[in-house]
Design an enzyme around this catalytic site. Structure first.
Site, PDB file in Angstrom:
ATOM      1  N   LEU B  61       1.844 -12.837  -4.687  1.00 56.10           N
ATOM      2  CA  LEU B  61       2.773 -13.932  -4.379  1.00 56.10           C
ATOM      3  C   LEU B  61       3.921 -14.002  -5.387  1.00 56.10           C
ATOM      4  O   LEU B  61       4.853 -14.775  -5.197  1.00 56.10           O
ATOM      5  CB  LEU B  61       2.009 -15.257  -4.304  1.00 56.10           C
ATOM      6  CG  LEU B  61       0.903 -15.280  -3.236  1.00 56.10           C
ATOM      7  CD1 LEU B  61       0.163 -16.613  -3.237  1.00 56.10           C
ATOM      8  CD2 LEU B  61       1.466 -15.001  -1.838  1.00 56.10           C
ATOM      9  N   HIS B 177      -9.042  -1.804  -8.710  1.00 58.77           N
ATOM     10  CA  HIS B 177      -8.011  -0.920  -8.145  1.00 58.77           C
ATOM     11  C   HIS B 177      -8.364   0.462  -8.663  1.00 58.77           C
ATOM     12  O   HIS B 177      -8.216   0.735  -9.852  1.00 58.77           O
ATOM     13  CB  HIS B 177      -6.637  -1.398  -8.648  1.00 58.77           C
ATOM     14  CG  HIS B 177      -5.511  -0.424  -8.463  1.00 58.77           C
ATOM     15  ND1 HIS B 177      -4.378  -0.752  -7.761  1.00 58.77           N
ATOM     16  CD2 HIS B 177      -5.327   0.843  -8.898  1.00 58.77           C
ATOM     17  CE1 HIS B 177      -3.545   0.294  -7.779  1.00 58.77           C
ATOM     18  NE2 HIS B 177      -4.095   1.265  -8.466  1.00 58.77           N
ATOM     19  N   ASN B 276       0.856   1.956  -3.319  1.00 60.00           N
ATOM     20  CA  ASN B 276      -0.205   2.434  -4.203  1.00 60.00           C
ATOM     21  C   ASN B 276      -1.520   1.742  -3.854  1.00 60.00           C
ATOM     22  O   ASN B 276      -1.592   0.519  -3.940  1.00 60.00           O
ATOM     23  CB  ASN B 276       0.176   2.153  -5.662  1.00 60.00           C
ATOM     24  CG  ASN B 276      -0.792   2.795  -6.631  1.00 60.00           C
ATOM     25  OD1 ASN B 276      -1.655   3.568  -6.233  1.00 60.00           O
ATOM     26  ND2 ASN B 276      -0.662   2.463  -7.901  1.00 60.00           N
ATOM     27  N   ASP B 303      -2.727  -6.490   0.793  1.00 57.52           N
ATOM     28  CA  ASP B 303      -1.955  -5.979  -0.351  1.00 57.52           C
ATOM     29  C   ASP B 303      -0.471  -6.299  -0.146  1.00 57.52           C
ATOM     30  O   ASP B 303       0.402  -5.481  -0.455  1.00 57.52           O
ATOM     31  CB  ASP B 303      -2.178  -4.475  -0.569  1.00 57.52           C
ATOM     32  CG  ASP B 303      -1.721  -4.033  -1.962  1.00 57.52           C
ATOM     33  OD1 ASP B 303      -1.240  -4.884  -2.734  1.00 57.52           O
ATOM     34  OD2 ASP B 303      -1.842  -2.831  -2.267  1.00 57.52           O
ATOM     35  N   HIS B 307       9.085  -6.919  -2.485  1.00 54.86           N
ATOM     36  CA  HIS B 307      10.036  -6.440  -3.487  1.00 54.86           C
ATOM     37  C   HIS B 307      11.438  -6.743  -2.988  1.00 54.86           C
ATOM     38  O   HIS B 307      11.720  -6.563  -1.800  1.00 54.86           O
ATOM     39  CB  HIS B 307       9.904  -4.925  -3.692  1.00 54.86           C
ATOM     40  CG  HIS B 307       8.637  -4.521  -4.370  1.00 54.86           C
ATOM     41  ND1 HIS B 307       8.382  -4.807  -5.690  1.00 54.86           N
ATOM     42  CD2 HIS B 307       7.538  -3.885  -3.905  1.00 54.86           C
ATOM     43  CE1 HIS B 307       7.180  -4.342  -6.007  1.00 54.86           C
ATOM     44  NE2 HIS B 307       6.644  -3.792  -4.942  1.00 54.86           N
TER      45      HIS B 307
END
Lengths: 311, 426
Positions: B61, B177, B276, B303, B307
């Site tokens: 977020l 991850h 990723n 996910d 951006h």
């Protein structure tokens, strides 16, 4: 042709057309005044984000011989260092009235991205380890000039060295194969991409085995940072296994050609002076660089202008 | 007092039933299920599934720190439009979610927006630096039950072992991850034939699988519970399947983009496809889908990684990884046809609610007395993504121009409508 981005996008016909056009440019370069008005009023901007001597100078020389105006973008003094984005930089230069950008960048794909941001033509002068199409054109033209062969069918090209990180290798593999040659890559597995099974090439890890069947021996530059990255233990070990020595030159066939895209690492991949190699075409590669780039610029920006006139 | 709401004409999907009945909401709770119910506000649900609201285990977020890309409010709105009533907020904020102050801030911003429940996750290590443990007990006392350094994996095996031991004592879950960083230096895309052609450094599958294997074995010796984030490879699915067969307390998620997009898309040079772990092959997609069906994979998580445009206008190697997900997740999953509608509700609501430990208020069967966190979606409708109309502050969706199937019609959070007829209410 709107852009020159990659050899495979050019296709065989496009490749042959540019090689044929280069003959005219070689002729112009042999005139007492090697300059024609073909691109008068056109502007070519060099956008080099990576160091380059021969490629940038040969493009600028090519543009001038065709009477185009040139603009050089110097990254170290540009607004890029003030945080300007690449897209804004391209837009700004486009607004000044530019017909073509010659682009070199360390990042793969930048020339394609720029082509989406401007109406100008884009020439890829090297993007990361991906493509360097004008170098491949120079190399094919140089081989054609030396062998007088328009097809490379029946010829065996051997590319030696750091294939993994080489844009020259990627463009030349495509160009040599399209023109009919058999291609062998010679390198330690660490300097090859992890999977080349889909490429039209053979692979060997032993240069001495391959030398007697080689028509064109194409040596690539090994950058010293490859050691730090663990690709080769030492430059000496690399040089012993894959460097061109006097002894290896003796094992070549009499008519075999030796090439290198420069800049050379004397004492690493080249353990002898190129002038000691009878059939070295390394100086012809540099000389033909201007003519090939004239052909590319004329193809992209020319509009039926006469190449015979005088500037 | 809020007005009573009746959802009319839909099919209510619960764990052990599917009923074509109306559902009445009053005072934040499901008041009644039945035929021809009366209320003050009516929501048409003909042709629609009525299920518990979705729970996303994996949303970036961006607040605090990168409000240019997303805020908790805009991300919450995007979530509501995607049918979500709870979002687990990933901790790679600036400052990171490794202190009670930041955790409280994120939760409070969620309450202010009041569009979904924002469930802050905490860092495993201080500053996500992978060097020393974050104050996990303090964070757990502040209500955190899922800990992760998402964006990077905990590289140090000894530190990870200690983190798992410590987590077991606190009764919290660690989410990894999986990426062995030494194997992915400078990596932009999956290590594959496309990446050979492009001359790009590859992100090999084994970089994920080595850490999946390591952490399964660490769970085996520590007994802590562990969740695997965004699995992307065939072998990862096989490792988790075997670990579950051994009865280890492990769960796993997959993203909609790893179920639907492949590595070849990077040959467009468009950084919108950089993510990723990277997009993989059809081979991997088939294995991930099989994992959804046989229960190896417990949840679909977005996910969601906004951006700003300028960051994605960089070169492939320089652009940050990540893509939007909240508003397209359902449509992508149903378009892929990877599983039945009922499985989608399990994977997007029931199971993730349990993993995030919000299953006292989310992912509940819709029966009288349940908290009214509800999603109403049309599983058949086809639509196309218009990035300019998305609620997210960013537009980095890879699905522009693709045809999706299934869309959220209404979302009800704590008994109040957040989305009606596909429109955000606030």
């Amino acid at each position: 042709m709107k852009h020159l981005l990659a050899i495979d996008e050019l296709g065989l016909d496009g490749l042959n057309a540019l090689l044929n056009l280069t003959d005219h440019m070689v002729e112009i370069n042999q005139r007492p005044v090697p300059k024609v008005p073909a691109l008068r009023g056109r502007t070519v901007a060099s956008l080099f984000f990576e160091d380059s001597t021969r490629t940038r100078l040969s493009f600028e020389t090519a543009a001038k011989r065709l009477s185009a105006d040139t603009m050089t973008f110097n990254v170290s003094t540009s607004s890029v260092n003030k945080g300007e984005s690449l897209r804004d930089t391209v837009a700004t230069i486009t607004d000044m009235g530019v017909d073509a950008f010659v682009v070199r960048h360390k990042s793969v794909g930048i020339p394609w991205q720029i082509s989406e941001w401007t109406k100008a033509s884009i020439i890829n002068a090297g993007d990361g380890a991906h493509q360097h199409p004008t170098q491949a054109l120079v190399d094919c033209y140089t081989i054609r000039e030396a062998t007088h062969a328009k097809s490379f069918s029946g010829m065996h090209m051997v590319i030696v060295g750091d294939i993994k990180h080489s844009r020259v290798a990627r463009s030349n593999i495509q160009a040599f194969s399209m023109l009919g040659a058999a291609v062998t890559l010679v390198a330690p597995p660490t300097l090859l991409p992890p999977d080349v099974s889909h490429w039209p090439v053979s692979v060997s890890h032993n240069l001495d085995d391959v030398l007697p069947q080689t028509d064109v021996l194409y040596m690539l530059r090994l950058q010293s940072e490859r050691m730090a990255q663990g690709h080769v233990p030492t430059l000496r070990e690399y040089s012993e296994q894959y460097g061109l020595t006097q002894k290896r030159v003796m094992n070549l066939q009499a008519q075999a050609i030796v090439m290198h895209p420069g800049p050379m690492n004397r004492g690493v991949e080249m353990q002898i002076d190129p002038s000691d190699v009878k059939n070295s075409l390394i100086h012809r590669q540099v000389a033909n660089g201007v003519a090939v780039r004239m052909a590319v610029l004329f193809d992209l920006l020319g509009s039926g202008s006469n190449l015979a006139g005088q500037a | 007092m809020t007005k009573s709401i009746v959802i009319k004409g839909g099919t209510i999907v619960n764990r052990s039933s599917e009923q074509a009945l109306d559902l009445k909401i009053e005072n934040g709770l499901v008041e009644q299920i039945g035929k021809n119910l009366k209320g003050e506000v009516y929501l048409d649900a003909s042709g629609c599934v009525v299920s518990s609201g979705f729970v996303d285990l994996h949303a970036h977020l961006r607040e605090p720190g990168k409000e240019e890309a997303e805020t908790i409010e805009t991300g919450s709105r995007a979530g509501a439009l995607g049918g979500y009533t709870a979002l687990v907020a990933m901790p790679n904020t600036d400052p990171p979610q490794d202190s009670v102050a930041v955790i409280d801030f994120v939760r409070e911003q969620g309450k202010r927006a009041a569009l979904v429940e924002v469930v802050p996750s905490g860092c495993i290590t201080l500053g996500r630096q992978g060097e020393s443990l974050a104050p996990m007990a303090e964070l757990a006392a502040a209500g955190v039950s899922l800990f992760t350094d998402d964006g990077s994996g905990v590289q140090d095996a000894s530190l990870m072992r200690r983190a798992l031991e410590y987590a077991r004592g606190l009764g919290v879950t660690l989410a990894q991850h999986c990426e062995v960083a030494e194997l992915t230096k400078g990596a932009v895309m999956n290590e594959c034939q496309c990446c050979t052609n492009l001359g790009l450094p590859g992100w090999p599958a084994i970089a994920e699988e080595l850490m999946v294997f390591r952490d399964i074995e660490l769970v085996r010796i520590t007994g802590a519970t562990m969740h695997f984030l965004h699995l992307s490879t065939k072998r990862s699915v096989e490792l988790v399947r075997a670990a579950k067969r051994d009865g280890l307390p492990i769960t796993a998620e997959v993203t909609p983009h790893h179920l639907s997009l492949t590595e070849e898309l990077l040959t467009s040079y468009d950084p919108v496809f950089k993510v990723n772990p990277p997009l993989r092959s059809m081979h991997d997609i088939a294995a991930l889908k099989a994992g959804l069906i046989d229960g190896t994979i417990d949840a679909i998580a977005t996910d969601h990684a906004p951006h700003p445009r300028r960051d994605k206008e960089m070169s492939l190697d320089m652009a940050p990884p990540g893509m939007l997900g909240l508003e397209t997740a359902l449509g992508v999953v149903l378009a892929e046809g990877a599983c039945e509608v009922r499985d989608v509700v399990a994977l997007m609501s029931w199971n993730p609610a349990k993993i995030a430990r919000v299953d006292d208020r989310h992912g509940l069967d819709l029966v009288a007395g349940a908290v009214a966190n509800i999603c109403v979606f049309d599983p058949e409708i086809k639509w196309k993504v218009d990035p300019e109309r998305m609620a997210s502050k960013s537009i980095n969706t890879p699905y522009i121009g693709r045809s999706l199937k299934g869309r959220v019609r209404h979302t009800i959070f704590n008994g109040a409508t957040t989305v009606v007829d596909g429109q955000a209410q606030r």
